[in-house]
Design a protein around this motif. Structure first.
Motif, mmCIF file in Angstrom:
data_model
loop_
_atom_site.group_PDB
_atom_site.id
_atom_site.type_symbol
_atom_site.label_atom_id
_atom_site.label_comp_id
_atom_site.label_asym_id
_atom_site.label_seq_id
_atom_site.Cartn_x
_atom_site.Cartn_y
_atom_site.Cartn_z
ATOM 1 N N THR A 189 0.977 -1.271 0.016
ATOM 2 C CA THR A 189 -0.050 0.099 -0.109
ATOM 3 C C THR A 189 0.798 1.227 -0.021
ATOM 4 N N GLN A 236 1.662 5.178 0.063
ATOM 5 C CA GLN A 236 1.027 6.475 0.542
ATOM 6 C C GLN A 236 2.028 7.590 0.597
ATOM 7 N N TRP A 263 -3.842 15.450 -8.720
ATOM 8 C CA TRP A 263 -2.954 14.143 -8.892
ATOM 9 C C TRP A 263 -3.079 13.535 -10.238
ATOM 10 N N ALA A 281 -5.076 10.528 -11.596
ATOM 11 C CA ALA A 281 -4.674 9.330 -10.912
ATOM 12 C C ALA A 281 -6.276 9.256 -10.307
ATOM 13 N N ASN A 282 -6.898 8.103 -10.456
ATOM 14 C CA ASN A 282 -8.262 7.736 -9.813
ATOM 15 C C ASN A 282 -7.913 6.888 -8.614
ATOM 16 N N LYS A 283 -7.286 7.508 -7.793
ATOM 17 C CA LYS A 283 -6.940 6.582 -6.547
ATOM 18 C C LYS A 283 -7.539 7.381 -5.207
ATOM 19 N N HIS A 284 -7.580 6.687 -4.258
ATOM 20 C CA HIS A 284 -7.943 7.358 -2.910
ATOM 21 C C HIS A 284 -7.411 8.611 -2.465
ATOM 22 N N ILE A 317 -2.540 11.017 -0.811
ATOM 23 C CA ILE A 317 -2.884 9.817 -1.875
ATOM 24 C C ILE A 317 -2.348 8.277 -1.238
ATOM 25 N N SER A 318 -3.274 7.419 -1.657
ATOM 26 C CA SER A 318 -2.662 6.060 -1.470
ATOM 27 C C SER A 318 -3.591 5.222 -2.457
ATOM 28 N N TRP A 319 -2.851 3.784 -2.586
ATOM 29 C CA TRP A 319 -3.379 2.932 -3.294
ATOM 30 C C TRP A 319 -2.469 1.454 -3.285
ATOM 31 N N ASP A 346 2.437 -0.099 -12.413
ATOM 32 C CA ASP A 346 2.509 1.201 -11.740
ATOM 33 C C ASP A 346 4.142 1.202 -12.019
#
Length: 565
Positions: A160, A162, A178, A185-188, A213-215, A221
């Protein structure tokens, strides 16, 4: 008694209400008169921009106009003809109209703050304020890692990741977007956090924007660039948005694939089996051929395994050489295992000396051919239906010209047990005398046209009339049971005719069309065809239609037995 008290109290309550309402209106009017309107309430500008600030008192003229601007040492006592300080001048329609404003040619960073205007009105001083924000471009965004990579700067697959972006010291605050490479960047993402710093020595208050941001990292990647881009009031065409970035490095095991088939190999020749795999870092290869192991860069019998060749973007080409390919080799199963620090993956390879099998789907040419064939077939069917419905082309009737110069179009139909044939001058001929010439035939052969609904109903009516006529004849001849001949009633003009009757071998009279015994048929229509006379005698007057009706009378079983004997 209580009602009387209430009636006495109502006028008092009404008076109190009216007094309170008047006081409210007076206070409201007083506040409105004491209020100074400003335009705009807040002005956000870049350093060096031009602006106009206005304070207005709409109810009365003003006697003086005094404005205080942050960062300026002087208090400007403005009037329409005032021009003492360069870069500042009066703005408005005049003091008599209650307007007091200032025009600033170039806004400076130190002018950030509240602009205050003081207006003299009937011996009093009224004030108003305008927030003047002079934008200050923030610092370049900084990507800060929360999840740390290994000593070589790599992350492992499945970790993960971060990080957070910091856009510091902006006025007003900046926004953050982002990107991964050039795609959003369709991330959390966490909510943006705004931190206001204490005023600096020059009194400027600045704001810092932070967002995380995190994924979960995957093979896709690897070698991607994580970008944090800031958007601010100061952005211009000449000053695009600022951004900070971080280059991602991800390690992962060799990616699996479905079973691989290799075609087109030649027997008795050297065969090369090539396949492409993806991994990071580079894999180590090991082949297993029906239990026989061939390791990377080694040769076992006729089999040689080469080291993987890097193709770029984590892609590797793996090759197995078979010297003198035999038919037995094509029946073997080839297992290849790729291993690196993150794990291993097994691949199954099958080989064949046959050509590459055709694709399961249809090619474009085949699809076009099918569509054209279907279209042509539909067109032909439509043309046939149209021709039959309108009686054209091969479905048109023939025009028969007789030697007697009498032309007749005749429609014929086979006589069945439940139907009769009617001859009409307007119908198409089904049988033509060989002596007569044929004209108007577009297909040069016999043609038959389907009867119309009018002809069908006409035949049904004629059959009903004939049935009634037969019953009347049977009544008249009911007492003549021993008569062998049938009474025939002929309607029409002169001419000779031949009835379509035949005798069956057992002596039973049959119909000439379907050869069925006519014991159950009481009525038969015979079709008469006019033929030229051999002695050239004059012909009788022309008659368009001739009918011959033959009525058969049933006999008793006894008479029928005697007749057969």
């Amino acid at each position: 008694m209580s009602r009387l008290n209430l009636n006495h109290r109502l006028p008092l309550l009404q008076k109190q209400f009216y007094v309170a309402l008047c006081i409210f209106f007076i206070l409201t009017d007083s506040l409105a008169r004491a209020q100074v309107n400003v335009e705009p309430n807040t002005a956000v500008l870049n350093e060096g921009d031009h602006t106009e600030l206005l304070c207005r008192y709409a109810h009365h003229s003003i006697t003086y106009c005094r404005i205080e601007i942050p960062g300026e040492s002087k208090v400007f006592n403005l009037s329409p003809d005032w021009n003492k300080t360069p870069g500042f001048e009066y703005f408005g329609r005049g003091l008599t109209n209650g307007e007091c404003g200032v025009k600033i040619a170039h806004v400076k960073a130190v002018n950030n703050g509240q602009v205050k205007c003081n207006l003299g009105v009937q011996g009093e001083e009224l004030s108003g304020t305008i927030d003047l924000v002079v934008a200050l471009r923030p610092k370049q965004p900084l990507v800060e890692l929360i999840t740390k990579p290994d000593n070589e700067g790599y992350f492992s697959e499945g970790v993960t990741f971060q990080a957070r972006c910091i856009v510091a010291d902006g006025r007003p605050y900046g926004n953050i977007t982002w990107y991964l490479d050039d795609e959003p960047a369709n991330k959390h993402l966490s909510e943006m956090d705004y931190v206001t710093s204490s005023p600096t020595s020059n009194g400027l208050e600045l704001t810092t924007t932070i967002q995380g941001i995190s994924w979960i990292l995957g093979p896709e990647d690897n070698n991607r660039k994580l970008v944090c881009r800031s958007h601010h009031q100061t952005d211009r065409d000449s000053l695009p948005p600022q951004e900070g970035s971080y280059h991602l490095l991800v390690r992962y095991a060799p990616l699996p694939q479905e079973d691989i088939s290799v075609y087109g190999l030649y027997l008795e020749h050297t065969a090369l089996i090539n396949l492409t795999i993806r991994a990071n870092p580079a894999p180590i290869i090991e082949w297993t051929i029906d239990g026989e192991v061939v390791r990377q860069s080694e040769k076992t019998g006729r089999f040689s395994a080469y080291a993987p060749q890097y193709l770029g973007q984590d892609m590797y080409n793996v090759t197995l050489l078979i010297a003198g390919l035999t038919l037995e080799d094509t029946t073997k199963t080839y297992q290849m295992r790729a291993t690196n620090a993150l794990g291993h993956t097994d691949y199954t390879v099958r080989i064949s000396s046959s050509a590459t099998p055709p694709s399961s789907g249809l090619e474009i040419g085949a699809i076009v051919g099918i569509v054209v064939a279907v279209a042509v077939l539909i067109l032909i069917v439509l043309l046939v239906v149209f021709a039959r419905a309108t009686g054209r082309w091969c479905f048109g009737g023939k025009s028969v010209k007789m030697a007697t110069n009498e032309t007749s179009d005749t429609e014929s139909a086979d006589v069945k047990a439940t139907s009769t044939a009617t001859t009409a001058t307007t119908a198409a001929a089904s049988e033509v005398d060989q002596n007569g010439p044929v004209t108007g035939d577009s297909c040069n052969k016999k043609s038959k046209r389907l009867p119309s609904f009018a002809a069908i109903f006409k035949r049904m009516n004629e059959r009903d009339a004939s049935t009634k006529y037969r019953k009347n004849n049977e009544t008249e001849t009911g007492n003549n049971d021993n008569e062998d001949a049938a009474t025939a009633a002929v309607t029409g003009g002169a001419g000779t005719g031949a009835a379509n009757e035949q005798l069956s071998p057992d002596g039973v009279t049959t119909d000439g069309n379907d050869n069925q015994p006519k014991e159950d048929k009481q009525l038969v229509y015979a079709e008469l065809v006019l033929k030229p006379a051999e002695n050239n005698e004059p012909l009788p007057p022309k008659n368009s239609t001739e009918y011959a009706e033959i009525v058969y009378v049933k006999k008793d079983d006894k008479n029928r037995t005697k007749e057969n004997k």
